[in-house]
Design a protein around this motif. Structure first.
Motif, PDB file in Angstrom:
ATOM      1  N   GLN A 211       0.831  -1.206   0.000  1.00  0.00           N
ATOM      2  CA  GLN A 211       0.000   0.000   0.000  1.00  0.00           C
ATOM      3  C   GLN A 211       0.867   1.258   0.000  1.00  0.00           C
ATOM      4  OE1 GLN A 211      -2.672  -0.574   3.318  1.00  0.00           O
ATOM      5  NE2 GLN A 211      -4.187  -1.563   2.006  1.00  0.00           N
ATOM      6  N   GLN A 212       2.027   1.193   0.617  1.00  0.00           N
ATOM      7  CA  GLN A 212       2.953   2.326   0.566  1.00  0.00           C
ATOM      8  C   GLN A 212       3.388   2.575  -0.877  1.00  0.00           C
ATOM      9  OE1 GLN A 212       6.210   2.114   3.418  1.00  0.00           O
ATOM     10  NE2 GLN A 212       4.869   1.090   4.878  1.00  0.00           N
ATOM     11  N   PHE A 213       3.649   1.490  -1.618  1.00  0.00           N
ATOM     12  CA  PHE A 213       4.026   1.637  -3.025  1.00  0.00           C
ATOM     13  C   PHE A 213       2.877   2.208  -3.846  1.00  0.00           C
ATOM     14  CE2 PHE A 213       7.393  -1.632  -2.169  1.00  0.00           C
ATOM     15  CZ  PHE A 213       8.471  -0.834  -2.522  1.00  0.00           C
TER      16      PHE A 213
ATOM     17  N   ALA B 273       0.724   9.394  -5.709  1.00  0.00           N
ATOM     18  CA  ALA B 273       1.302  10.706  -5.404  1.00  0.00           C
ATOM     19  C   ALA B 273       2.172  11.185  -6.563  1.00  0.00           C
ATOM     20  CB  ALA B 273       2.109  10.643  -4.112  1.00  0.00           C
ATOM     21  N   ALA B 274       2.947  10.273  -7.139  1.00  0.00           N
ATOM     22  CA  ALA B 274       3.801  10.632  -8.276  1.00  0.00           C
ATOM     23  C   ALA B 274       2.958  11.002  -9.500  1.00  0.00           C
ATOM     24  CB  ALA B 274       4.742   9.479  -8.615  1.00  0.00           C
ATOM     25  N   ALA B 275       1.857  10.279  -9.719  1.00  0.00           N
ATOM     26  CA  ALA B 275       0.980  10.582 -10.852  1.00  0.00           C
ATOM     27  C   ALA B 275       0.370  11.968 -10.700  1.00  0.00           C
ATOM     28  CB  ALA B 275      -0.114   9.530 -10.972  1.00  0.00           C
ATOM     29  N   ILE B 276      -0.049  12.298  -9.493  1.00  0.00           N
ATOM     30  CA  ILE B 276      -0.620  13.622  -9.246  1.00  0.00           C
ATOM     31  C   ILE B 276       0.444  14.695  -9.432  1.00  0.00           C
ATOM     32  CG2 ILE B 276      -1.595  15.125  -7.460  1.00  0.00           C
ATOM     33  CD1 ILE B 276      -2.964  12.522  -6.352  1.00  0.00           C
ATOM     34  N   GLU B 277       1.612  14.470  -8.880  1.00  0.00           N
ATOM     35  CA  GLU B 277       2.693  15.456  -8.950  1.00  0.00           C
ATOM     36  C   GLU B 277       3.156  15.695 -10.385  1.00  0.00           C
ATOM     37  OE1 GLU B 277       5.072  18.336  -7.559  1.00  0.00           O
ATOM     38  OE2 GLU B 277       3.733  17.177  -6.277  1.00  0.00           O
ATOM     39  N   SER B 278       3.173  14.642 -11.193  1.00  0.00           N
ATOM     40  CA  SER B 278       3.689  14.781 -12.555  1.00  0.00           C
ATOM     41  C   SER B 278       2.626  15.200 -13.567  1.00  0.00           C
ATOM     42  CB  SER B 278       4.339  13.472 -13.004  1.00  0.00           C
ATOM     43  OG  SER B 278       3.363  12.470 -13.174  1.00  0.00           O
ATOM     44  N   ALA B 279       1.383  15.288 -13.145  1.00  0.00           N
ATOM     45  CA  ALA B 279       0.307  15.653 -14.066  1.00  0.00           C
ATOM     46  C   ALA B 279       0.581  17.034 -14.658  1.00  0.00           C
ATOM     47  CB  ALA B 279      -1.038  15.643 -13.352  1.00  0.00           C
ATOM     48  N   SER B 280       0.446  17.100 -15.973  1.00  0.00           N
ATOM     49  CA  SER B 280       0.762  18.351 -16.656  1.00  0.00           C
ATOM     50  C   SER B 280      -0.474  19.144 -17.074  1.00  0.00           C
ATOM     51  CB  SER B 280       1.633  18.069 -17.876  1.00  0.00           C
ATOM     52  OG  SER B 280       0.951  17.222 -18.772  1.00  0.00           O
ATOM     53  N   ASP B 281      -1.643  18.538 -16.912  1.00  0.00           N
ATOM     54  CA  ASP B 281      -2.844  19.281 -17.271  1.00  0.00           C
ATOM     55  C   ASP B 281      -4.017  18.903 -16.375  1.00  0.00           C
ATOM     56  OD1 ASP B 281      -4.260  17.018 -18.367  1.00  0.00           O
ATOM     57  OD2 ASP B 281      -3.168  17.290 -20.237  1.00  0.00           O
TER      58      ASP B 281
END
Length: 54
Positions: A7-9, A15-23
């Motif tokens: 679950q940590q992974f 979190a990474a998907a949200i942070e890297s979202a460009s639009d």
């Protein structure tokens, strides 16, 4: 509360998907997926608590 390793992974992946979202559409997609997962988990928890699963 400490999450199990898998679950940590998963949390880090989201979190990474949200942070890297460009639009905004990407962010909306992730938010909709997380909302769906939250309610699936809630439904399963209620079913287990009521003895309908398990």
């Amino acid at each position: 509360m400490t999450l199990p390793l898998h679950q940590q992974f998963e949390k880090q992946k989201f979190a990474a998907a949200i942070e890297s979202a460009s639009d905004l559409d990407e962010i909306k997609g992730v938010a909709a997926m997380l909302l769906n997962l939250y309610y699936q988990q809630l439904s399963a928890t209620i079913a287990i608590a009521e003895g309908k699963l398990g």
